[in-house]
Design a protein around this motif. Sequence first.
Motif, PDB file in Angstrom:
ATOM      1  N   ALA A 300      28.692   1.077  15.319  1.00 15.33           N
ATOM      2  CA  ALA A 300      27.531   1.971  15.255  1.00 15.33           C
ATOM      3  C   ALA A 300      27.865   3.240  14.481  1.00 15.33           C
ATOM      4  O   ALA A 300      27.031   3.756  13.715  1.00 15.33           O
ATOM      5  CB  ALA A 300      27.070   2.311  16.674  1.00 15.33           C
ATOM      6  N   TYR A 301      29.090   3.723  14.667  1.00 16.32           N
ATOM      7  CA  TYR A 301      29.499   4.944  13.959  1.00 16.32           C
ATOM      8  C   TYR A 301      29.542   4.707  12.450  1.00 16.32           C
ATOM      9  O   TYR A 301      29.070   5.541  11.664  1.00 16.32           O
ATOM     10  CB  TYR A 301      30.872   5.398  14.459  1.00 16.32           C
ATOM     11  CG  TYR A 301      31.485   6.479  13.611  1.00 16.32           C
ATOM     12  CD1 TYR A 301      31.020   7.788  13.668  1.00 16.32           C
ATOM     13  CD2 TYR A 301      32.527   6.198  12.725  1.00 16.32           C
ATOM     14  CE1 TYR A 301      31.564   8.784  12.876  1.00 16.32           C
ATOM     15  CE2 TYR A 301      33.076   7.179  11.931  1.00 16.32           C
ATOM     16  CZ  TYR A 301      32.602   8.476  12.010  1.00 16.32           C
ATOM     17  OH  TYR A 301      33.149   9.458  11.225  1.00 16.32           O
ATOM     18  N   LYS A 302      30.108   3.584  12.026  1.00 14.56           N
ATOM     19  CA  LYS A 302      30.208   3.299  10.601  1.00 14.56           C
ATOM     20  C   LYS A 302      28.833   3.187   9.950  1.00 14.56           C
ATOM     21  O   LYS A 302      28.623   3.662   8.828  1.00 14.56           O
ATOM     22  CB  LYS A 302      30.995   2.004  10.388  1.00 14.56           C
ATOM     23  CG  LYS A 302      32.486   2.161  10.674  1.00 14.56           C
ATOM     24  CD  LYS A 302      33.223   0.840  10.475  1.00 14.56           C
ATOM     25  CE  LYS A 302      34.714   0.993  10.770  1.00 14.56           C
ATOM     26  NZ  LYS A 302      35.440  -0.284  10.604  1.00 14.56           N
ATOM     27  N   ARG A 325      22.960  15.666  10.411  1.00 15.88           N
ATOM     28  CA  ARG A 325      23.018  14.358  11.066  1.00 15.88           C
ATOM     29  C   ARG A 325      24.451  13.822  11.107  1.00 15.88           C
ATOM     30  O   ARG A 325      24.875  13.205  12.091  1.00 15.88           O
ATOM     31  CB  ARG A 325      22.104  13.364  10.341  1.00 15.88           C
ATOM     32  CG  ARG A 325      20.628  13.715  10.413  1.00 15.88           C
ATOM     33  CD  ARG A 325      20.102  13.639  11.847  1.00 15.88           C
ATOM     34  NE  ARG A 325      20.183  12.297  12.371  1.00 15.88           N
ATOM     35  CZ  ARG A 325      19.232  11.376  12.237  1.00 15.88           C
ATOM     36  NH1 ARG A 325      18.128  11.667  11.573  1.00 15.88           N
ATOM     37  NH2 ARG A 325      19.377  10.176  12.775  1.00 15.88           N
ATOM     38  N   PHE A 326      25.203  14.033  10.025  1.00 14.98           N
ATOM     39  CA  PHE A 326      26.579  13.559   9.971  1.00 14.98           C
ATOM     40  C   PHE A 326      27.441  14.260  11.028  1.00 14.98           C
ATOM     41  O   PHE A 326      28.282  13.625  11.682  1.00 14.98           O
ATOM     42  CB  PHE A 326      27.150  13.806   8.571  1.00 14.98           C
ATOM     43  CG  PHE A 326      28.494  13.173   8.347  1.00 14.98           C
ATOM     44  CD1 PHE A 326      28.617  11.793   8.245  1.00 14.98           C
ATOM     45  CD2 PHE A 326      29.631  13.939   8.232  1.00 14.98           C
ATOM     46  CE1 PHE A 326      29.856  11.199   8.041  1.00 14.98           C
ATOM     47  CE2 PHE A 326      30.873  13.363   8.033  1.00 14.98           C
ATOM     48  CZ  PHE A 326      30.982  11.976   7.929  1.00 14.98           C
ATOM     49  N   MET A 327      27.227  15.564  11.214  1.00 15.72           N
ATOM     50  CA  MET A 327      27.960  16.298  12.253  1.00 15.72           C
ATOM     51  C   MET A 327      27.598  15.774  13.641  1.00 15.72           C
ATOM     52  O   MET A 327      28.476  15.612  14.508  1.00 15.72           O
ATOM     53  CB  MET A 327      27.640  17.798  12.144  1.00 15.72           C
ATOM     54  CG  MET A 327      28.242  18.464  10.918  1.00 15.72           C
ATOM     55  SD  MET A 327      27.613  20.151  10.661  1.00 15.72           S
ATOM     56  CE  MET A 327      28.086  20.932  12.207  1.00 15.72           C
ATOM     57  N   GLU A 328      26.319  15.524  13.883  1.00 22.26           N
ATOM     58  CA  GLU A 328      25.886  14.995  15.181  1.00 22.26           C
ATOM     59  C   GLU A 328      26.512  13.625  15.452  1.00 22.26           C
ATOM     60  O   GLU A 328      26.938  13.339  16.581  1.00 22.26           O
ATOM     61  CB  GLU A 328      24.360  14.888  15.219  1.00 22.26           C
ATOM     62  CG  GLU A 328      23.636  16.216  15.285  1.00 22.26           C
ATOM     63  CD  GLU A 328      22.134  16.036  15.330  1.00 22.26           C
ATOM     64  OE1 GLU A 328      21.666  14.899  15.095  1.00 22.26           O
ATOM     65  OE2 GLU A 328      21.428  17.018  15.612  1.00 22.26           O
ATOM     66  N   ILE A 329      26.563  12.784  14.420  1.00 24.08           N
ATOM     67  CA  ILE A 329      27.144  11.441  14.577  1.00 24.08           C
ATOM     68  C   ILE A 329      28.623  11.532  14.940  1.00 24.08           C
ATOM     69  O   ILE A 329      29.113  10.805  15.817  1.00 24.08           O
ATOM     70  CB  ILE A 329      26.935  10.621  13.279  1.00 24.08           C
ATOM     71  CG1 ILE A 329      25.461  10.262  13.121  1.00 24.08           C
ATOM     72  CG2 ILE A 329      27.794   9.362  13.287  1.00 24.08           C
ATOM     73  CD1 ILE A 329      25.107   9.676  11.768  1.00 24.08           C
ATOM     74  N   ASN A 330      29.354  12.425  14.296  1.00 28.81           N
ATOM     75  CA  ASN A 330      30.775  12.591  14.602  1.00 28.81           C
ATOM     76  C   ASN A 330      30.990  13.100  16.020  1.00 28.81           C
ATOM     77  O   ASN A 330      31.887  12.630  16.739  1.00 28.81           O
ATOM     78  CB  ASN A 330      31.416  13.546  13.597  1.00 28.81           C
ATOM     79  CG  ASN A 330      31.854  12.855  12.325  1.00 28.81           C
ATOM     80  OD1 ASN A 330      32.909  12.235  12.268  1.00 28.81           O
ATOM     81  ND2 ASN A 330      31.027  12.941  11.300  1.00 28.81           N
ATOM     82  N   GLU A 331      30.188  14.085  16.433  1.00 28.86           N
ATOM     83  CA  GLU A 331      30.309  14.612  17.798  1.00 28.86           C
ATOM     84  C   GLU A 331      30.003  13.535  18.828  1.00 28.86           C
ATOM     85  O   GLU A 331      30.704  13.406  19.845  1.00 28.86           O
ATOM     86  CB  GLU A 331      29.370  15.804  17.974  1.00 28.86           C
ATOM     87  CG  GLU A 331      29.775  17.032  17.176  1.00 28.86           C
ATOM     88  CD  GLU A 331      28.763  18.149  17.301  1.00 28.86           C
ATOM     89  OE1 GLU A 331      27.743  17.943  18.006  1.00 28.86           O
ATOM     90  OE2 GLU A 331      28.956  19.206  16.700  1.00 28.86           O
ATOM     91  N   ALA A 332      28.947  12.753  18.580  1.00 25.21           N
ATOM     92  CA  ALA A 332      28.577  11.690  19.514  1.00 25.21           C
ATOM     93  C   ALA A 332      29.669  10.628  19.601  1.00 25.21           C
ATOM     94  O   ALA A 332      30.010  10.146  20.691  1.00 25.21           O
ATOM     95  CB  ALA A 332      27.258  11.056  19.075  1.00 25.21           C
ATOM     96  N   TYR A 333      30.220  10.271  18.459  1.00 22.57           N
ATOM     97  CA  TYR A 333      31.284   9.257  18.438  1.00 22.57           C
ATOM     98  C   TYR A 333      32.511   9.734  19.226  1.00 22.57           C
ATOM     99  O   TYR A 333      33.073   8.976  20.037  1.00 22.57           O
ATOM    100  CB  TYR A 333      31.672   8.944  17.002  1.00 22.57           C
ATOM    101  CG  TYR A 333      32.889   8.055  16.897  1.00 22.57           C
ATOM    102  CD1 TYR A 333      32.809   6.692  17.178  1.00 22.57           C
ATOM    103  CD2 TYR A 333      34.124   8.582  16.536  1.00 22.57           C
ATOM    104  CE1 TYR A 333      33.927   5.870  17.094  1.00 22.57           C
ATOM    105  CE2 TYR A 333      35.248   7.779  16.458  1.00 22.57           C
ATOM    106  CZ  TYR A 333      35.148   6.430  16.736  1.00 22.57           C
ATOM    107  OH  TYR A 333      36.261   5.637  16.666  1.00 22.57           O
ATOM    108  N   MET A 334      32.940  10.978  19.006  1.00 25.95           N
ATOM    109  CA  MET A 334      34.137  11.480  19.693  1.00 25.95           C
ATOM    110  C   MET A 334      33.921  11.546  21.203  1.00 25.95           C
ATOM    111  O   MET A 334      34.829  11.248  21.992  1.00 25.95           O
ATOM    112  CB  MET A 334      34.517  12.858  19.135  1.00 25.95           C
ATOM    113  CG  MET A 334      35.100  12.800  17.733  1.00 25.95           C
ATOM    114  SD  MET A 334      35.759  14.391  17.144  1.00 25.95           S
ATOM    115  CE  MET A 334      34.230  15.310  16.920  1.00 25.95           C
TER     116      MET A 334
END
Length: 346
Positions: A300-302, A325-334
């Motif tokens: 999902a992250y990729k 959006r890219f920052m939100e995706i990284n925070e959610a993934y971590m």
Amino acid sequence: MKKYCLATFLFWLFGGWWGLHHFYLGRDKQGFLWATSCGGFIVGWLKDFSSLSRYTEEANEKYPLKLSRRPSMFSEMHRMLAMLIFSLFYRMIVANAVPTSVPSYNLIVLFVAPVGTAFGAYMVSNVSHISLSYKYPLIGAYVSEALFGVSHFMWADSNIILVCTVTCAICLVGWRERQEKIKKTKCQRFGLWFVLGLIVLGLWGSYFYHNAEVYVEELDGNVKLSHVFRVYFASEKWAELKEVLLDSTWIFLETGDFEQVFDRFSDDVAKSEVRNAFRVLGFNKDVEIDDISLADLKSAYKLGAKKWHPDKVSDPEKKEEAQNRFMEINEAYMLLERMIKRRMRD
């Protein structure tokens, strides 16, 4: 009114970082310096401990009426050093408050920064029994700025220190013993330092809003701090947190049990963070953390990172949205990665 050493000690112990012991003793200028610099960068607060009795004695006696010059600068090196530090400090506050985006930014800084330089030197010069007119440090700041600042328009650190040093040296010319204490009512004292405090807070606010930046590893670059906050307060994550705060407030008003409120608040915040992370990564809203694997999360992250990576967006209008959006995706993934790894360890 007579001042007492025990009260001075208590103010120093419990409010020394905000200069309360200096305000109590009528040393308002030093109190303001401490209040705006966290107790003189902590070092000043620690040093005050050995001088509390002397400060109290000085507060209870009248200053001599005779007007005379101060000793040479070599006998006042500690004050000279303090003047240099605080002139640099207030110059930095004023200069950093100027938005870098305004036209003729460097010229504006060259014009307004000496006000901060002079203010720091003036405040230190007037601590205790010394008296100095504001014109001396102000003239010194502008003259030294003209001599050394213009020679290096982009302001090397060595030139800034040189300007402040010359300003402090010029202050020595105007030092005098104070003739008598200037009587002011408590309302006058409070009003003066409250207004000056608001000005300093406003300058810091201008810096954080216009110029402060934070490094974002995912973007490999700096992002304005105000932009980060705008993105957060416009997100669904903040909307959920507001609901959690409102619910916690009502629970506290109904029960008065702080421990119950704290437990409920922590649990709701954790659930809100997880729900937001699932939503950002495109999972079904009914999914639970136990339903996904580390491989599902990476997949999902990729997909999300590939779609919203800023380097793959050519439209300038959409680039900012892609960064957010890219920052939100990284925070959610971590966040979810930590939770899944903890579940696997357990």
